[in-house]
Enzyme design. Structure first.
Site, PDB file in Angstrom:
ATOM      1  N   CYS A  97       0.827  -1.208   0.000  1.00  0.00           N
ATOM      2  CA  CYS A  97       0.000   0.000   0.000  1.00  0.00           C
ATOM      3  C   CYS A  97       0.862   1.258   0.000  1.00  0.00           C
ATOM      4  O   CYS A  97       0.336   2.358   0.109  1.00  0.00           O
ATOM      5  CB  CYS A  97      -0.948   0.006   1.196  1.00  0.00           C
ATOM      6  SG  CYS A  97      -0.112   0.003   2.802  1.00  0.00           S
ATOM      7  N   GLU A 135      -1.965   1.090  -4.623  1.00  0.00           N
ATOM      8  CA  GLU A 135      -1.614  -0.270  -4.216  1.00  0.00           C
ATOM      9  C   GLU A 135      -0.821  -0.911  -5.345  1.00  0.00           C
ATOM     10  O   GLU A 135      -1.136  -0.736  -6.523  1.00  0.00           O
ATOM     11  CB  GLU A 135      -2.877  -1.087  -3.949  1.00  0.00           C
ATOM     12  CG  GLU A 135      -3.721  -0.597  -2.802  1.00  0.00           C
ATOM     13  CD  GLU A 135      -3.346  -1.222  -1.469  1.00  0.00           C
ATOM     14  OE1 GLU A 135      -2.765  -2.327  -1.472  1.00  0.00           O
ATOM     15  OE2 GLU A 135      -3.666  -0.605  -0.428  1.00  0.00           O
TER      16      GLU A 135
END
Length: 369
Positions: free
Chosen positions: A327, A361
């Site tokens: 992330c 992401e």
């Protein structure tokens, strides 16, 4: 994120710019074009939280800008929220405004919704919640149920948690042609963009499809990736530290009838110590056989924004294959600088979980050189 950043008509250009910036940061280790998975331009968030701003008898959802954290910005339209959240927000605000008991010292409202239609609302207060609150809150829950059937309501204050209905929602995701059911607990981590989450899981499963042996997973959460990945391995050892997530993962394991996964409550640092034989953990005694007897050839990691610590990076380098979901492209780059000394990136991807922000992401599949 300021709502002024939300520009659905310009989404394709904004995604291209973000993709270019992330690709530049990963270029030393990730050659070639990444797989790109866009989001829907609107209606993609399954979670949302708002401060509640009181001005006399009025009540508003508000957010704050990073450059002006003292000035509340009323939110009258939330285009990034899923349909359920968009439907609930005005109805709930009107009901709370009209009810002095429910409005008094209300500090924050949190929404948790699912593609499956299950919904939960949390009301957070700066006061003790008495019986009068519970009576009014139950009446509110019944009223909201007429708009969103099956909705649950939770009241929170310091050292208090009152649950009207359930303290979780059940999500259903179709992955590789199979439907998986997940209990998602209130205030526990879940992926906020459910449809992009499906793409992330399917991408990881696509990398796992050609592998064999057993899998070690770190940071497994509620089993979001674990359950579908298990279809591609003989045995899976999945680890997670958060108690609520471990409970959800075990419930989800049972609910889906998956029998080749062992959920162990360990931090990544503890897994590293166990793998290196530095410490013995009583919790590992719950495994059907000793850790060293598993044929662990692949590791899957989905760490927090800080990425993998140095010791864990060294530990995962022992595996033939690494599937890494990140992330934070910056900490991913730091980890790849070390991992690529022993492994090569075979494929990488970008998943736009958070449109109109700088966040992206990423997925990286590495194999030993």
């Amino acid at each position: 994120m300021p709502m002024s950043n939300v520009q659905p008509d310009d989404y394709t250009r904004l995604l291209a710019e973000k993709r270019k910036a992330v690709a530049h940061g990963l270029a030393p280790w990730c050659a070639g074009e990444p797989d790109i998975y866009p989001s829907a331009p609107t209606g993609f968030r399954m979670r949302a939280e708002f401060r509640m701003w009181h001005d006399g008898d009025s009540l508003d959802y508000v957010m704050f800008r990073k450059d002006d954290p003292r000035t509340p910005v009323p939110i009258t339209h939330f285009p990034i929220g899923c349909d359920t959240i968009g439907q609930l927000m005005p109805v709930l605000r009107e009901a709370l405004t009209a009810n002095p008991e429910l409005r008094r010292k209300l500090f924050q409202v949190e929404f948790l919704a699912t593609l499956a239609g299950d919904t939960l609302v949390t009301l957070i207060y700066h006061r003790k919640l008495e019986d009068a609150w519970e009576r009014e809150a139950e009446a509110l829950r019944v009223f909201l149920d007429g708009h969103v059937p099956g909705i649950s309501l939770i009241g929170r204050s310091r050292k208090q948690k009152l649950v009207l209905g359930k303290n979780w929602v059940t999500e259903q995701l179709e992955i590789e042609g199979k439907t998986y059911s997940y209990n998602q607990y209130e205030q526990a981590f879940t992926q906020p963009n459910a449809r992009v989450n499906i793409k992330m899981i399917e991408w990881a499963c696509g990398r796992a499809a050609a592998l064999d042996g057993d899998l070690l997973e770190l940071y497994c959460g509620n089993g979001n990736f674990t359950l579908p990945l298990a279809q591609h391995f003989d045995q899976v050892i999945a680890t997670e530290l958060a108690k609520t997530s471990v409970r959800a993962a075990r419930e989800n394991l049972a609910a889906n009838g998956v029998e080749n996964i062992q959920i162990i409550r360990l931090a990544a640092e503890e897994v590293t110590q166990a793998m290196q034989g530095e410490r013995e953990f009583r919790r590992l005694q719950d495994l059907p056989k000793a850790l060293r007897e598993y044929d662990l050839r692949t590791v899957f990691v989905d760490p927090p924004r800080a990425g993998l610590d140095d010791a864990t990076v060294q530990m995962v380098q022992r595996f033939d294959s690494i599937i890494y979901i990140s992330c934070n492209p910056n900490t991913l780059a730091d980890n790849l600088a070390v991992l690529t000394k022993t492994h090569v990136v075979k494929r990488h991807a970008m998943f736009d979980q958070f449109p109109y922000t700088d966040h992206m992401e990423c997925g990286v599949f590495l194999q030993r050189r």
